[in-house]
Design an enzyme around this catalytic site. Structure first.
Site, PDB file in Angstrom:
ATOM      1  N   GLY A  62      -2.805   3.782   7.535  1.00 50.36           N
ATOM      2  CA  GLY A  62      -2.532   5.203   7.687  1.00 50.36           C
ATOM      3  C   GLY A  62      -2.879   5.963   6.419  1.00 50.36           C
ATOM      4  N   CYS A  63      -2.945   7.271   6.561  1.00 46.56           N
ATOM      5  CA  CYS A  63      -3.373   8.101   5.430  1.00 46.56           C
ATOM      6  C   CYS A  63      -2.305   8.142   4.335  1.00 46.56           C
ATOM      7  CB  CYS A  63      -3.741   9.496   5.914  1.00 46.56           C
ATOM      8  SG  CYS A  63      -2.493  10.281   6.959  1.00 46.56           S
ATOM      9  N   TYR A  64      -1.077   8.493   4.694  1.00 49.09           N
ATOM     10  CA  TYR A  64      -0.013   8.499   3.684  1.00 49.09           C
ATOM     11  C   TYR A  64       0.158   7.115   3.056  1.00 49.09           C
ATOM     12  CZ  TYR A  64       1.771  13.121   5.270  1.00 49.09           C
ATOM     13  OH  TYR A  64       1.933  14.453   5.586  1.00 49.09           O
ATOM     14  N   THR A 102      -1.964   4.797   2.537  1.00 51.04           N
ATOM     15  CA  THR A 102      -3.037   4.507   1.581  1.00 51.04           C
ATOM     16  C   THR A 102      -2.762   5.182   0.238  1.00 51.04           C
ATOM     17  OG1 THR A 102      -4.687   4.226   3.330  1.00 51.04           O
ATOM     18  CG2 THR A 102      -5.510   4.822   1.134  1.00 51.04           C
ATOM     19  N   ALA A 103      -2.457   6.471   0.286  1.00 48.05           N
ATOM     20  CA  ALA A 103      -2.234   7.201  -0.970  1.00 48.05           C
ATOM     21  C   ALA A 103      -1.015   6.666  -1.718  1.00 48.05           C
ATOM     22  CB  ALA A 103      -2.057   8.698  -0.674  1.00 48.05           C
TER      23      ALA A 103
END
EC number: 1.2.1.38
Lengths: 342, 342, 342, 342
Positions: free
Chosen positions: A148-150, A152-153
């Site tokens: 997921g995007c969150y 990953t960050a």
């Protein structure tokens, strides 16, 4: 040229995959499916692809997908798990950009995603596609769960600290902010520009599906359960995630050196100089995560700032990076463009 | 009608004061000064004031200012402290919207603001103009230090928790996000739309002038020094501050009830129902602070979401609220409009 | 206090009516209906109204609406025409903010709006609610057709020129740009921030429903059919319309004087000084139309720049202005706030 | 690899040149000069270039520039004309992205740009770098005047109509809208996000420097003086120009066919299907101009919609296209990326 299929390519993740694959030197998109848009030329829906992609959406077609080297699923949660087993049997490699194979504990997945899992045995096999952790496993994988995007960050930001035991594993805070493209292209009144433009808010404070995913990642890295509070927010802009991460320091660590060494060989993680503040625009359209680490006022709190483009390193770009690894290509193939700034 | 003067009215704080005072039932702006724009009709600079304000900027003029009932300073830091003593002697009440009188400890102020203080004795007398804490003192004050924007949002969010001893006083986190109008109207390449539009970043992680102000507020409320990490961020929008506040719970508290009771009689603090997420647009143009309090996943961490309009409750609106109190007017006079949504 | 009803108040026009009426000195909203939101407190849907409006949406109710002095219809096109006759018979005055009563020629209306008109006889009676043209008729009207947003901006811009026979009546161009709130609050993928943010486009070049309305207005003013090309565009912002109007000059006219004299007595039309360029933000949230007129390079082409807030002078504000006239109140009652700038 | 120099690379045009050249297969940036930033690594100023460009800005240096194959001037108006003669003598090819060599009539240039021209003789030699008109001349040129952004969008839109004598040459209207990056990166209070965000306005109605340039282009194409009204507007977004062009039809023409045939062989002009409305985002970051042509309501007025990215086809991308032609490379080399959408 390797043959690539995309299932469910009408959303933002789909068009972003097409953008990246259209100029990729070693692969070719041969099949793209969409029930709702079957028959529509891809470039009619996304005029930025005019002159780059000539194919049209087709109905899902097992035979054509089975002839691909690798298939991306850019579908809603719960779709890939029904179709993946057949493709794997046909010898096709698969990357799922949704969440079907991200959470190892089936009961946790079923609780957060509100459905029964269709192929729990494949969850165990699936490799979590964060190359900065699982590079070798991804190279040998048949099935990759694209993060997921969150997650990953946040994971890339906490990773060096947890590996080095430089922080307490309890009381972690991930205050994350995302552009609106993360919510997709569905007709949703809450995401109208009239609703989300020129405004800012938190959402899902009491629970967001990326929480168990981040917690799983951090706990695996720390080899113990971590205590994490995750608050996502919605930014009045289109692309970009900024994770502001807080953790209590344990002992004294040369944080700058720690981060630089950890990511020295990673082509897509860029540790900024001490004192820097990464801007989301510095990764607009590209697969990089740019990170800065701070310890304000010589206090105990460590603050990590981590930015990605949610549609690239947070979705389609990371998927292409995983594809490159799975197909034995250069990890950075097709991902060498420069961020669009301003 | 009370006579009001404004010193330095060309910036965003100045025009916002004029917007609010133009329709105030009990006061009249009689003097507005600006060295750079002397002679220019106010409405030539700010066309939204056409038909509402007929006066022109004049050179600073002690006599005309001295004839006012109350004077606002909407000047850069360090200006008011040079002019205020004379006005106070003339019997004029003063509200400084800059930081000259906010920090009680002179050495701390001088360190963060990089100059010597011109009238340290008045700092002791000045009342910190957060009516939700200092209402009575403000009513009797000659000189009010109008709070900073971030400090207002963060202090109102932590206030009930600290008063009730419901949180640890160490390890507090204030992750704050502000629209660009907080940076003012000066010609600054870093604030061009081409630089800050469609992007998001943190800034000042290693130190921001609002840190000592927030810390002073929280420590006074807690009656002990608090440990605070404050990270400001810049939002790609014009108005609004969102403070996301984190603190570790001590014991069990009915948080919703705590907040509702604390602010039951405050006209400008609105506690949202349990589970809500305030949007900055819900306070666009108005003097309200809207707050929600959460304890996610039944964990130890309490999360407070607090939104204000940085130019209203974070600056000019709070100054008008203070003016109302100082002049014996209704606290909410001139501040009853409805937020502009969408 | 006059009693006011609103039918269909869940959209942007509805919330804007509520915002304006909440602080109106002479009226009170007693009924607001919505089939989909019946039972929901208005302030739950629109948090900016918390503390201002205490009522809840109810199912449409002829009796309660019939007890009002005036009822606004903020409904989709085709709804008001079915309900208005009954209300008029009950002695209630009506303002329709949709298009049901704007076009005098029934066949033209039916062609552009794609339905049969339910009460063509009332179309003849209805007064077109542009007070700058029809002030006296509005004062005596039972039924007012509130103008469209583009027609308001374009008509006020061409009006002085056509009345003075200062332009050719053929070859007129209205190049108009609107913020996204003009498209309403319905769930429409085309209006997602991800679709319309950071981008700009024309739409409806081959035909838009406001074309016949503008043409009707201009032809009535000119007392002859006018030739008009109207191109609407979508701006990546929320509020505001900018009409850029082109017409060929006939003879020599003191344009500045012409405009200033025409609008000298109009409280809501502000003619800017010669050489000015009105910004949409100068009317954000207020009922003013600000206009500048130019004749570039001493050529034959006259260029008029006309800005309004599409939700205020282009919808709810003009409706309140009409209400004031119909109820014998001061034309500007409740409409004296200052535009929110920045 | 051809050696490329850039003079004055700190602005938006400079960083955009660097973005495009960083991944160009046949050239290499060997020199980049800036008086104000000499010594600063390029990637410190523009973090999107980290990992792509390793050089630092240097003081202007005739020797190093003289060793280049081609030099771009991304300098303010009036700078290139002083330095170009020397470079040409050294055998270096030059592209000026400013306006020094665009206007053939020296007196007109001097009037609009307010200075004396330093090398009027070179103006005659310079080729106007719009490849869709001057491809062959560009291939042989030593000195190319890269067109302005508005002139590119407007000229490409009117070009087929004028060449085919399909419109009146008088009464042309170019209603153009530009993102804020067109105003550059200088510290200018008028371009703060607080000033231009969420607002829209026209500017320069009485005269803009691109007017004589557009008029020169159109008159040359038409072989007669044209009558043109040009109104530029400022959009609340960063990149993109939309030109809405109006002209009166002469006779009957198959407009769709006319445009498609005219641009059939142009790699960077894309004629959309009949009825389409190009969005600026469809060319974000790429060198394409997308065009649609309409004749609304079967009237006499032809409406052309033409979009470009002002920093790419309107500046740096067109400059690279010209460079490719001048250096004998493929016209599209380095320009094949896909627009960033959303």
């Amino acid at each position: 040229m390797k043959k690539i299929g995309i299932v469910g390519g009408t959303g933002y993740t789909g068009v972003e995959l097409l953008r990246l694959l259209a100029t990729h030197p070693d692969v070719e998109v041969t099949v793209i499916t969409s029930r709702s848009e079957a028959g529509t030329p891809v470039a009619d829906m996304y005029p930025n692809l005019r002159g780059h992609i000539d194919i049209a959406f087709i109905e899902p077609n097992a035979e054509l997908l089975g002839a691909c080297d690798l298939v991306f699923f850019a579908t809603p949660n719960g779709t890939a798990m029904k179709l993946v087993p057949e493709l794997l049997e046909a010898g096709v490699k698969v990357i799922d950009l949704a969440a079907d194979f991200r959470i190892k504990e089936i009961s946790v997945w079923e609780q957060w995603y509100g459905m029964e899992h269709a192929c729990p045995n494949l969850v165990a096999e699936a490799v979590y596609g964060l190359p900065e952790i699982n590079c070798d496993a991804i190279k040998g994988a048949r099935l990759v769960a694209n993060p997921g995007c969150y997650p990953t960050a946040a994971t890339l930001g906490f990773l060096p600290l947890l590996e080095a035991n430089a922080i307490e594993t309890d009381g972690l805070v991930a205050d994350c902010k995302s552009g609106v493209s993360g919510a997709g292209r569905g007709a949703n009144a809450a995401m109208l520009m009239g609703e989300v433009g020129e405004s800012f808010k938190a959402y899902g404070v009491l629970g967001h599906r990326h929480l168990p995913e981040i917690r799983q990642n951090l706990s695996e890295i720390a080899s113990e359960p971590v205590g994490l509070t995750f608050v996502p927010h919605l930014l009045p802009m289109i692309r970009g995630i900024h994770a502001t991460l807080y953790a209590e320091a344990v002992g004294e660590t040369d944080l700058q050196q720690l981060f630089e060494q950890r990511y020295a060989d990673e082509p897509f993680v860029d540790v900024l100089p001490a004192g820097a503040h990464p801007e989301t625009r510095s990764v607009r359209g590209v697969n990089h995560c740019r990170i800065a680490v701070h310890q304000p006022q010589d206090g105990d709190m460590i603050v990590v700032l981590s930015v990605i483009d949610n549609l690239v390193k947070g979705a389609a770009g990371q998927a292409v990076q995983n594809m490159n690894l799975m197909l034995g290509l250069d990890e950075a193939a097709g991902l060498n463009s420069v961020a669009l700034l301003p």
